[in-house]
Design a protein around this motif. Structure first.
Motif, mmCIF file in Angstrom:
data_model
loop_
_atom_site.group_PDB
_atom_site.id
_atom_site.type_symbol
_atom_site.label_atom_id
_atom_site.label_comp_id
_atom_site.label_asym_id
_atom_site.label_seq_id
_atom_site.Cartn_x
_atom_site.Cartn_y
_atom_site.Cartn_z
ATOM 1 N N GLY A 87 45.579 47.541 40.898
ATOM 2 C CA GLY A 87 45.808 46.253 40.257
ATOM 3 C C GLY A 87 44.728 45.214 40.497
ATOM 4 N N ASP A 88 43.805 45.467 41.439
ATOM 5 C CA ASP A 88 42.725 44.499 41.697
ATOM 6 C C ASP A 88 41.863 44.323 40.447
ATOM 7 O OD1 ASP A 88 43.403 43.994 44.336
ATOM 8 O OD2 ASP A 88 41.876 45.315 45.188
ATOM 9 N N ARG A 89 41.461 43.073 40.209
ATOM 10 C CA ARG A 89 40.465 42.789 39.167
ATOM 11 C C ARG A 89 39.099 42.857 39.842
ATOM 12 N NH1 ARG A 89 40.454 39.414 34.716
ATOM 13 N NH2 ARG A 89 38.851 38.432 35.880
ATOM 14 N N VAL A 90 38.195 43.627 39.240
ATOM 15 C CA VAL A 90 36.904 43.893 39.872
ATOM 16 C C VAL A 90 35.771 43.554 38.906
ATOM 17 C CG1 VAL A 90 35.437 45.709 40.863
ATOM 18 C CG2 VAL A 90 37.899 45.697 41.329
ATOM 19 N N SER B 196 43.319 36.357 41.613
ATOM 20 C CA SER B 196 43.589 34.911 41.549
ATOM 21 C C SER B 196 43.606 34.266 42.930
ATOM 22 C CB SER B 196 44.909 34.645 40.823
ATOM 23 O OG SER B 196 45.971 35.279 41.510
ATOM 24 N N SER B 197 43.892 35.006 43.977
ATOM 25 C CA SER B 197 43.929 34.454 45.330
ATOM 26 C C SER B 197 42.552 34.445 46.008
ATOM 27 C CB SER B 197 44.906 35.257 46.198
ATOM 28 O OG SER B 197 44.493 36.617 46.243
ATOM 29 N N GLY C 3 34.567 35.543 44.546
ATOM 30 C CA GLY C 3 35.441 36.648 44.842
ATOM 31 C C GLY C 3 35.239 37.156 46.251
ATOM 32 N N VAL C 4 35.601 38.416 46.473
ATOM 33 C CA VAL C 4 35.476 39.069 47.770
ATOM 34 C C VAL C 4 34.603 40.302 47.568
ATOM 35 C CG1 VAL C 4 36.716 40.307 49.590
ATOM 36 C CG2 VAL C 4 37.700 38.225 48.594
ATOM 37 N N ARG C 5 33.527 40.397 48.329
ATOM 38 C CA ARG C 5 32.590 41.520 48.210
ATOM 39 C C ARG C 5 33.251 42.811 48.686
ATOM 40 N NH1 ARG C 5 27.271 41.078 47.547
ATOM 41 N NH2 ARG C 5 28.191 39.790 45.919
#
Length: 165
Positions: free
Chosen positions: A88-91, A116-117, A123-125
């Protein structure tokens, strides 16, 4: 050993649009391994996919390159994994052509989670990758310099104009 070139995000804003490309995707069940996170090999598939999409966007897909008499083949992939991607992660997968010198070109990639968080825009690498490509004749398989049209189309024949110049 990591190739000694900047990562894609270090150069992103300074590169011509012809030298960079990005895609968004959502992690699906087909990307997961038995540990319920994205399998390491999937990151490489994503990198190859964004590179192909970049080339296609510029009219330099495999068939066009074959017609010009030179295609890139991977010589080395280096991937640094930082965090797993989950269902489900958006990448966001980014690629930037960072080096072109004679017979070789180097692409840098970044893979970031943009849920969204996560911090907006950054984002988060999740991972970074670099691939060294060698140009070869598609018929003989022997090394060959990339044709001038390829170099120009990918923005290596053009210098970015700085404001005021």
């Amino acid at each position: 050993m990591k190739l000694s070139i900047p990562d894609a995000d270090t150069l992103w804003d300074s590169l011509l649009p012809t030298r960079r490309h990005q895609q968004m995707l959502t992690v699906g069940p087909e990307h997961l391994d038995e540990m319920d996170h994205v399998n390491n090999t999937v990151y490489l598939v994503w990198c190859e996919g964004v590179a192909r999409a970049h080339a296609e966007r510029l009219g330099m897909g495999t068939e066009a390159l074959r017609a010009l008499g030179a295609v890139p083949v991977a010589r080395q992939h280096v991937i640094n994994y930082h965090r797993p991607a989950l269902l489900g992660d958006r990448v966001r997968v980014r690629t930037a052509l960072t080096v072109h010198a004679g017979l070789r070109s180097v692409r840098a990639y970044t893979i970031d989670r943009l849920n969204s968080s996560d911090p907006a825009d950054l984002g988060v690498r999740l991972a970074e990758c670099q691939t060294e490509w060698v140009w070869v004749d598609p018929v003989t398989g022997r090394p060959r310099r990339a044709p001038a049209e390829v170099i120009d189309r990918f923005g290596f024949g053009v210098q970015k104009q700085l404001p005021g110049s």
